[in-house]
Design a protein around this motif. Structure first.
Motif, PDB file in Angstrom:
ATOM      1  N   HIS A  55       0.562  -1.339  -0.150  1.00 34.76           N
ATOM      2  CA  HIS A  55      -0.257  -0.311  -0.048  1.00 34.76           C
ATOM      3  C   HIS A  55       0.797   1.444  -0.173  1.00 34.76           C
ATOM      4  CE1 HIS A  55      -3.789  -2.447   0.392  1.00 34.76           C
ATOM      5  NE2 HIS A  55      -2.802  -2.593   1.555  1.00 34.76           N
ATOM      6  N   ARG A  56       0.348   2.552  -0.839  1.00 31.24           N
ATOM      7  CA  ARG A  56       1.240   3.292  -1.071  1.00 31.24           C
ATOM      8  C   ARG A  56       0.825   4.679  -0.312  1.00 31.24           C
ATOM      9  NH1 ARG A  56      -0.362   6.470  -4.956  1.00 31.24           N
ATOM     10  NH2 ARG A  56      -2.315   5.660  -5.202  1.00 31.24           N
ATOM     11  N   PRO A 113     -12.066   1.095  -2.707  1.00 29.45           N
ATOM     12  CA  PRO A 113     -12.160   0.090  -1.191  1.00 29.45           C
ATOM     13  C   PRO A 113     -13.399  -0.276  -0.757  1.00 29.45           C
ATOM     14  CG  PRO A 113     -11.912   2.165  -0.968  1.00 29.45           C
ATOM     15  CD  PRO A 113     -11.947   2.393  -2.980  1.00 29.45           C
ATOM     16  N   ASP A 114     -13.600  -1.308  -0.285  1.00 31.24           N
ATOM     17  CA  ASP A 114     -14.680  -2.102   0.790  1.00 31.24           C
ATOM     18  C   ASP A 114     -14.595  -1.793   2.373  1.00 31.24           C
ATOM     19  OD1 ASP A 114     -12.926  -4.153   0.336  1.00 31.24           O
ATOM     20  OD2 ASP A 114     -14.684  -5.836   0.394  1.00 31.24           O
ATOM     21  N   VAL A 115     -13.389  -1.708   2.452  1.00 34.11           N
ATOM     22  CA  VAL A 115     -13.670  -1.418   4.064  1.00 34.11           C
ATOM     23  C   VAL A 115     -12.059   0.017   4.616  1.00 34.11           C
ATOM     24  CG1 VAL A 115     -11.678  -1.841   6.125  1.00 34.11           C
ATOM     25  CG2 VAL A 115     -13.599  -3.751   4.344  1.00 34.11           C
ATOM     26  N   GLU A 116     -12.139   0.408   4.853  1.00 29.91           N
ATOM     27  CA  GLU A 116     -11.299   1.132   5.666  1.00 29.91           C
ATOM     28  C   GLU A 116     -10.570   0.670   6.546  1.00 29.91           C
ATOM     29  OE1 GLU A 116     -12.681   5.854   6.115  1.00 29.91           O
ATOM     30  OE2 GLU A 116     -11.936   5.399   8.111  1.00 29.91           O
ATOM     31  N   LEU A 117      -9.700   0.993   7.469  1.00 29.95           N
ATOM     32  CA  LEU A 117      -9.097   0.770   8.496  1.00 29.95           C
ATOM     33  C   LEU A 117      -8.891   2.034   9.430  1.00 29.95           C
ATOM     34  CD1 LEU A 117      -6.612  -2.312   7.364  1.00 29.95           C
ATOM     35  CD2 LEU A 117      -8.483  -2.523   8.524  1.00 29.95           C
ATOM     36  N   PHE A 136      -6.509   5.811  -2.733  1.00 30.46           N
ATOM     37  CA  PHE A 136      -6.307   4.712  -2.262  1.00 30.46           C
ATOM     38  C   PHE A 136      -5.152   3.863  -1.444  1.00 30.46           C
ATOM     39  CE2 PHE A 136      -6.284  -0.505  -2.835  1.00 30.46           C
ATOM     40  CZ  PHE A 136      -7.037  -0.070  -2.749  1.00 30.46           C
ATOM     41  N   GLY A 137      -4.712   4.626  -0.307  1.00 29.21           N
ATOM     42  CA  GLY A 137      -3.473   4.239   0.026  1.00 29.21           C
ATOM     43  C   GLY A 137      -3.948   4.422   1.951  1.00 29.21           C
ATOM     44  N   ILE A 163      -8.864  -0.296   1.642  1.00 30.50           N
ATOM     45  CA  ILE A 163      -8.025  -1.729   0.998  1.00 30.50           C
ATOM     46  C   ILE A 163      -8.850  -2.289   0.576  1.00 30.50           C
ATOM     47  CG2 ILE A 163      -6.606  -1.678   2.766  1.00 30.50           C
ATOM     48  CD1 ILE A 163      -8.605  -4.076   4.530  1.00 30.50           C
ATOM     49  N   LYS A 164      -9.585  -3.111  -0.230  1.00 29.66           N
ATOM     50  CA  LYS A 164      -9.995  -3.782  -1.072  1.00 29.66           C
ATOM     51  C   LYS A 164     -10.474  -5.284  -0.874  1.00 29.66           C
ATOM     52  CE  LYS A 164     -11.713  -4.565  -6.095  1.00 29.66           C
ATOM     53  NZ  LYS A 164     -10.983  -4.342  -7.032  1.00 29.66           N
ATOM     54  N   THR A 165     -11.025  -5.702  -0.112  1.00 32.15           N
ATOM     55  CA  THR A 165     -11.000  -6.808   0.254  1.00 32.15           C
ATOM     56  C   THR A 165     -11.392  -8.272  -0.795  1.00 32.15           C
ATOM     57  OG1 THR A 165     -13.532  -7.524   1.105  1.00 32.15           O
ATOM     58  CG2 THR A 165     -11.592  -6.626   2.375  1.00 32.15           C
ATOM     59  N   ASN A 166     -11.186  -8.854  -0.627  1.00 37.17           N
ATOM     60  CA  ASN A 166     -11.547 -10.574  -1.892  1.00 37.17           C
ATOM     61  C   ASN A 166     -12.748 -10.805  -1.793  1.00 37.17           C
ATOM     62  OD1 ASN A 166     -11.803 -11.693   0.791  1.00 37.17           O
ATOM     63  ND2 ASN A 166     -10.170 -13.058   0.344  1.00 37.17           N
ATOM     64  N   GLU A 167     -13.225 -10.088  -1.372  1.00 35.69           N
ATOM     65  CA  GLU A 167     -14.822 -10.315  -1.216  1.00 35.69           C
ATOM     66  C   GLU A 167     -15.562  -8.976  -1.894  1.00 35.69           C
ATOM     67  OE1 GLU A 167     -16.943 -12.167  -0.272  1.00 35.69           O
ATOM     68  OE2 GLU A 167     -15.704 -13.197   1.042  1.00 35.69           O
TER      69      GLU A 167
END
Length: 497
Positions: A100-101, A289-293, A111-112, A277-281
């Motif tokens: 990730h950048r 992205p579908d998730v923020e950490l 996206f990073g 991030i983009k999960t495998n789902e």
């Protein structure tokens, strides 16, 4: 959670929920707003709303001084959180290790991973009241009534025209008339509540309370929210890396904060970093992205259960069993945000009494895709912490099972589903209860100029109008909506300068 229910508090203060929020400044990515515009909401594409973000922002962000994606002359202070633990660097380095950048997530190149940009000035909260009202309090055309509850929008049933507001103050009922229009800006819970009390809402539902129906609209029938799982603690074998309330509550740290806006008391309750991030789902194409950490340097045990656990109404039996043993250890959590939940909630009236809160249904995790994405997020966090930047501090997942999930193997999909259904916490981003949409959208409550369908001289201007989930904590979007609405209102009445 206490009573098996989630806690949805509101900010009952001048400045609303910006007085109690986590101050995280995020706007939503270009694709979010372009999709909203493509659904018939003219004027709401990313390029059209960006100027309103820039207008209100007064950014003080190191290394972004010349960025075209930030404003510098607005009222809303935005800066990086002054306090940074070593775990914040570990989070960013771990992200880099996994490919990730480092980015400015409030630019189109989002996206990073990054440090959090927050609505703060020199380490202190910068609420919308502090930004937009405090310096304007003496204006002759501004009257702020605190300790006052709006109870009804006054609407002429014959002409379907809003002409004022009813409110209660110190036990007395008052009415105030509007010369031009009424603007409802009470947030995603109270705005739909007030509309329904005023006769605007689902016809059958209003009639069940003997409320005369002014306009049959699907108020409150769409509700999306962002959720998290705050109960994923990691333990460290290295000291002085996390915030522990008992240790940080010193006169020295208080002076650091009050005098210089620095030190651990300027932290956002331990939340420091952000990553997309983009999960495998995910079914999306490209870097969506579908998730923020949300990286942190504290866990539910860091304040001995006195603030955060009580703030989300975590059940005592769970805290005592799972988190109390961590109180004397160095522990931290990484949160996630489910960005695009498919589970849809709603809200309904409890009664005709405006002081009775509405019935709120989040319907979290009712869609299987949400469950799968949340489990994928947990697994990604474990993978992130398993990288060298965290492992040099001996970071290890706390593997004590929740007492109600002991029948499942720890770490299995069944275990994680049981765990997330045990501790599902809102991030307070309810939207779409007064959904914006074009005339052909059967679920729309307001048009793209935020005018309530079928009622003259009435607008809703807050985050309840956001029609679909966005990659954002909703404080900054709500302020942007206010900025944009101000221009639309001035245009409507020929007041454009």
């Amino acid at each position: 959670m206490e009573g098996g229910r989630c806690f949805w508090p509101r900010g009952k203060a001048v400045g609303g929920s910006s007085v109690i929020n986590y101050m995280i400044y995020t706007r939503g990515i270009p694709t979010d707003w372009d999709r909203i515009a493509a659904e018939g909401n003219y004027g709401w594409s990313y390029q059209e709303i960006l100027p309103y973000y820039l207008k209100s922002e007064r950014a003080n962000l190191k290394r972004l001084q010349n960025s075209p994606w930030h404003g510098r002359d607005g009222e809303l202070a935005v800066e990086y959180v002054p306090f940074r633990s070593k775990l914040s660097k570990a989070f960013l380095d771990a992200g880099k290790y996994l490919g990730h950048r480092r980015v400015d997530y409030n630019s189109p190149d989002y996206f990073g991973f990054s440090y959090i940009q927050a609505t703060m000035s020199k380490g202190h909260r910068w609420s919308s009241a502090k930004a937009f009202l405090h310096s304007k309090k003496k204006r002759k055309n501004l009257h702020i009534l605190h300790s006052t509850r709006a109870t009804k929008v006054l609407i002429d049933p014959a002409t379907k025209t809003a002409y004022g507001v009813e409110f209660q103050r110190n036990g007395r009922v008052y009415q105030i008339k509007a010369k031009k229009e009424v603007i409802l800006s009470a947030g995603p819970i109270e705005s739909p509540h007030l509309l329904m009390l005023s006769g605007i809402g689902p016809k059958e539902h209003l009639e069940s309370f003997d409320i005369p129906v002014v306009q049959d609209l699907r108020v409150g029938e769409t509700l999306y929210d962002h959720i998290t799982f705050p109960a994923l603690p990691f333990i460290l074998n290295t000291t002085r890396l996390t915030i522990i309330e008992r240790r940080e509550s010193t006169i020295e740290n208080f002076v650091k904060f009050s005098q210089y806006g620095d030190g651990p008391m300027s932290s956002l309750a331990g939340v420091e970093t952000i990553g997309y991030i983009k999960t495998n789902e995910s079914d999306e194409l490209g870097d969506l992205p579908d998730v923020e950490l949300l990286g942190g340097c504290a866990s539910l045990a860091s304040d001995e259960g006195n603030i955060v656990a009580k703030g989300i109404h975590l059940a005592d039996w769970l805290y005592r069993d799972t988190f109390k043993p961590l109180e004397n250890l160095e522990s931290f959590s990484i949160l996630f945000m489910l960005l695009h939940p498919k589970s849809k909630g709603h809200l309904k009236l409890r009664s005709r009494n405006p002081f009775d809160y509405p019935k709120l249904y989040g319907n979290y995790l009712t869609h299987p895709k949400d469950v799968a994405t949340v489990i994928a997020a947990i697994r990604y966090i474990i993978k992130l912490v398993d990288t060298p930047p965290f492992q040099k501090y001996g970071a290890k997942l706390h593997t004590k099972k929740f007492p109600n999930c002991v029948q499942y193997e720890f770490g299995s999909d069944n275990y994680w589903e049981c765990a997330i259904r045990t501790v599902t916490s809102t991030l307070h981003h309810q939207i779409a209860t007064c959904k914006m949409g074009p005339a052909w959208d059967p679920d729309a409550v307001v048009d793209p100029e935020l005018r309530v369908y079928g009622v003259n001289n009435l607008r809703v201007v807050d985050s309840s109008v956001i029609p679909r989930t966005i990659v954002a904590h909703t404080n900054a979007p709500a302020i942007m909506i206010g900025e944009k609405a101000a221009d639309m209102i001035k245009r409507s009445w020929g007041m454009v300068s």
